[in-house]
Design an enzyme around this catalytic site. Structure first.
Site, PDB file in Angstrom:
ATOM      1  N   ILE A 400       0.870  -1.179   0.000  1.00 19.82           N
ATOM      2  CA  ILE A 400       0.000   0.000   0.000  1.00 19.82           C
ATOM      3  C   ILE A 400       0.904   1.225   0.000  1.00 19.82           C
ATOM      4  CG2 ILE A 400      -1.788   1.279   1.247  1.00 19.82           C
ATOM      5  CD1 ILE A 400      -2.614  -1.418   2.528  1.00 19.82           C
ATOM      6  N   HIS A 401       0.850   1.985  -1.055  1.00 22.07           N
ATOM      7  CA  HIS A 401       1.740   3.141  -1.205  1.00 22.07           C
ATOM      8  C   HIS A 401       1.008   4.423  -0.831  1.00 22.07           C
ATOM      9  CE1 HIS A 401       5.299   5.099  -2.746  1.00 22.07           C
ATOM     10  NE2 HIS A 401       4.541   5.957  -3.405  1.00 22.07           N
TER      11      HIS A 401
END
Length: 426
Positions: A400-401
Site C-alpha cells: 500500500i503506497h
C-alpha cells in the site's frame, strides 16, 4: 503519554508543512497527568460495570489461600471473607522491583507504576534499567522536554534482537536521552536543596561517580505477586529463583484445579494481551468444551520508544542458535518514512529486517520493524507469520503506497550479499 511525547515532535514539524505555530511549544505535565489518570479510572469503572452486567461477583479484597479450595479475603477495614470454589485462577501479575540492597533506593525512588500518578513534573530524571519499560519511560520524559538519563548495567532490551536494540538506543541518544553505560548505582541521598544525589560505579573502570537529579525511577524488572498468597497451604509449587508459579500447557499449577495465567506464571511472556488470551482459552476449556491451548510462539509485541520497535517471531540471534548460521537468510532495509521527508527528519535508524530459513520456500521466522506506527505494522504481519508465511508469499503481496509497511513486502537485499540496503526512490 507516549502520544503526548510524539506530539511534541509533530508540533516542531508543523511549520514545514505550512502551519503557523506561535512561539515555542511548552508541555503541561499536570494537564497530561490528569487526562491519563481520568482515562485509567474510567477503564477501571468500565470493568466493574461489565462484571456486574455479566453477573460476576466482585470482591475488593486481598486474598490468600486457606486450603486447596478456599481463599480468605481481607478488606482494608480488616473484615474477613471466606470463598470456596471448584476452580481457582491466580492472575495477580507483578509489581516493579526495588533494589532494596541500595541505600536510599526505597526511600527516594519511584517506579514505572508511580510515574503515571505523579501530579507534578518529575523534572530532571534518572531512569535505572534498560528494559522496554525503562526505555519507554525515558522516551516519554525526553519527549515532553525533560532532562533524562538512562543508567544501563549491561545491555538494553535483553531478550530482544540486539541489532534492533542498538538502533533504538542510538535514536534515543540522538534525540536527547543521555545514557550511562556499564554503571550501577550504589546509594541515593537527599541534598539540603531537595535534589537527590546518586552515586554510582563504572563497572569497566571501577571508578565512582555522582550526579544530582529531581527524580530516580527504578525500572529494573518486576516481581510476581506470590509472596502473600500462602501458596504452600494449597500445595502450589513455585520456581524458587523467580518466585513465579510453575504451570503446564493447560495453565494448571501443581494442583490440577488451580491455574495461573499472565506475569505470575513461570515461562510466560510478560505481556497483557497474552494473559487475556490465555484466560479466554482457559475459560473455554473449563466451561465451553474446548480443547484449544494457548500458543506462546510468534507472539507479536511493540516497544513504544520514541521510534517504535515492533517484532514477531525469532530474533536473528535466536534463529541462528536454533537453526545454525548456514540455514538462515536475513533480508533488510534502511528506509525513510514519507512523513519524515518534508520536515527533513533524520531516518538513519528506520530499519526493517526479516529473518528467514535459507532453504526454499524460505519460511519467515521473525520480523523486526523500527519506525512510526510499528505496532500497527507488526500486528498485520503477525497473522501471516503465525500461518507459516514464506518470504515468497510476503514479497508477492501488493504494498500500500505510500506506507512504511510496504517496505516489508519490498525487502530483497540479504545481509549475506553485502549490498547497501538503503532504500532509494519509491
Amino acid at each position: 503519554m507516549h502520544q503526548a511525547a510524539l506530539l511534541g515532535g509533530l508540533i516542531r514539524d508543523a511549520p514545514r508543512y505550512g502551519w503557523e505555530v506561535a512561539g515555542p511549544a511548552r508541555h503541561d505535565w499536570k494537564k497530561m497527568a490528569e487526562a491519563v489518570q481520568n482515562h485509567v479510572k474510567s477503564l477501571n469503572w468500565g470493568h466493574r460495570v461489565q462484571l456486574q452486567d455479566r453477573k460476576v461477583k466482585y470482591f475488593n479484597i486481598k486474598a490468600s489461600f486457606v486450603n486447596k479450595h478456599t481463599v480468605c479475603g481481607v478488606t482494608k477495614a480488616g473484615k474477613e471473607t471466606l470463598l470456596s470454589a471448584n476452580h481457582i485462577v491466580i492472575a495477580t501479575g507483578g509489581r516493579p522491583r526495588y533494589p532494596t540492597h541500595i541505600e536510599g533506593a526505597l526511600e527516594y525512588g519511584i517506579t514505572s507504576d508511580d510515574i503515571f500518578w505523579l501530579k507534578e513534573s518529575p523534572g530532571k530524571t534518572l531512569v535505572v534499567g534498560a528494559s522496554y519499560v525503562a526505555l519507554e519511560c525515558a522516551g516519554v520524559l525526553t519527549g515532553v522536554g525533560l532532562d533524562t538519563t538512562v543508567m544501563v548495567r549491561s545491555i538494553p532490551l535483553r531478550g530482544f534482537d540486539q541489532q534492533m536494540s542498538s538502533l533504538v538506543t542510538e535514536h534515543m541518544e540522538s534525540h536527547g536521552t543521555k545514557f550511562l553505560r556499564g554503571c550501577v548505582p550504589s546509594r541515593i541521598s537527599r541534598l539540603p536543596d531537595g535534589q537527590l544525589q546518586v552515586t554510582w560505579e563504572d563497572r569497566a573502570s571501577g571508578k565512582e561517580d555522582a550526579g544530582t537529579f529531581d527524580t530516580i525511577l527504578w525500572a529494573i524488572g518486576r516481581d510476581p505477586e506470590t509472596r502473600n498468597l500462602n501458596l504452600e497451604k494449597a500445595g502450589v509449587a513455585i520456581d524458587p529463583k523467580s518466585q513465579k508459579i510453575l504451570v503446564d500447557a493447560q495453565e494448571a499449577t501443581s494442583v490440577p484445579h488451580i491455574y495461573a495465567i499472565g506475569d505470575v506464571a513461570e515461562g510466560r511472556p510478560e505481556l497483557t494481551p497474552t494473559a487475556i488470551m490465555a484466560g479466554k482459552l482457559l475459560a473455554q476449556r473449563l466451561f465451553g468444551g474446548s480443547l484449544a491451548l494457548m500458543d506462546y510462539s510468534n507472539v507479536p509485541t511493540t516497544v513504544f520508544t520514541p521510534l517504535e520497535y515492533g517484532c514477531v517471531g525469532l530474533s536473528e540471534e535466536e534463529a541462528v542458535a536454533r537453526h545454525g548460521q548456514e540455514h538462515i537468510e536475513v533480508y533488510h532495509a534502511y528506509y525513510k518514512p514519507l512523513e519524515f521527508t518534508v520536515p527533513e527528519r533524520d531516518s538513519s535508524q528506520c530499519y526493517i529486517k526479516m529473518v528467514c530459513l535459507r532453504e526454499a520456500p524460505q519460511q519467515v521466522l521473525g520480523l523486526h520493524f523500527l519506525g512510526p506506527n510499528a505496532g500497527e505494522v507488526t500486528q498485520g504481519f503477525a497473522l501471516g507469520i503465525r500461518c507459516g508465511a514464506s518470504r515468497a508469499q510476503v514479497v508477492q503481496t501488493v504494498g500500500i503506497h505510500p506506507t512504511c509497511s510496504e517496505e516489508v513486502v519490498k525487502l530483497h537485499i540479504s545481509k549475506r550479499s553485502g549490498l547497501d540496503p538503503t532504500v532509494t526512490g519509491c
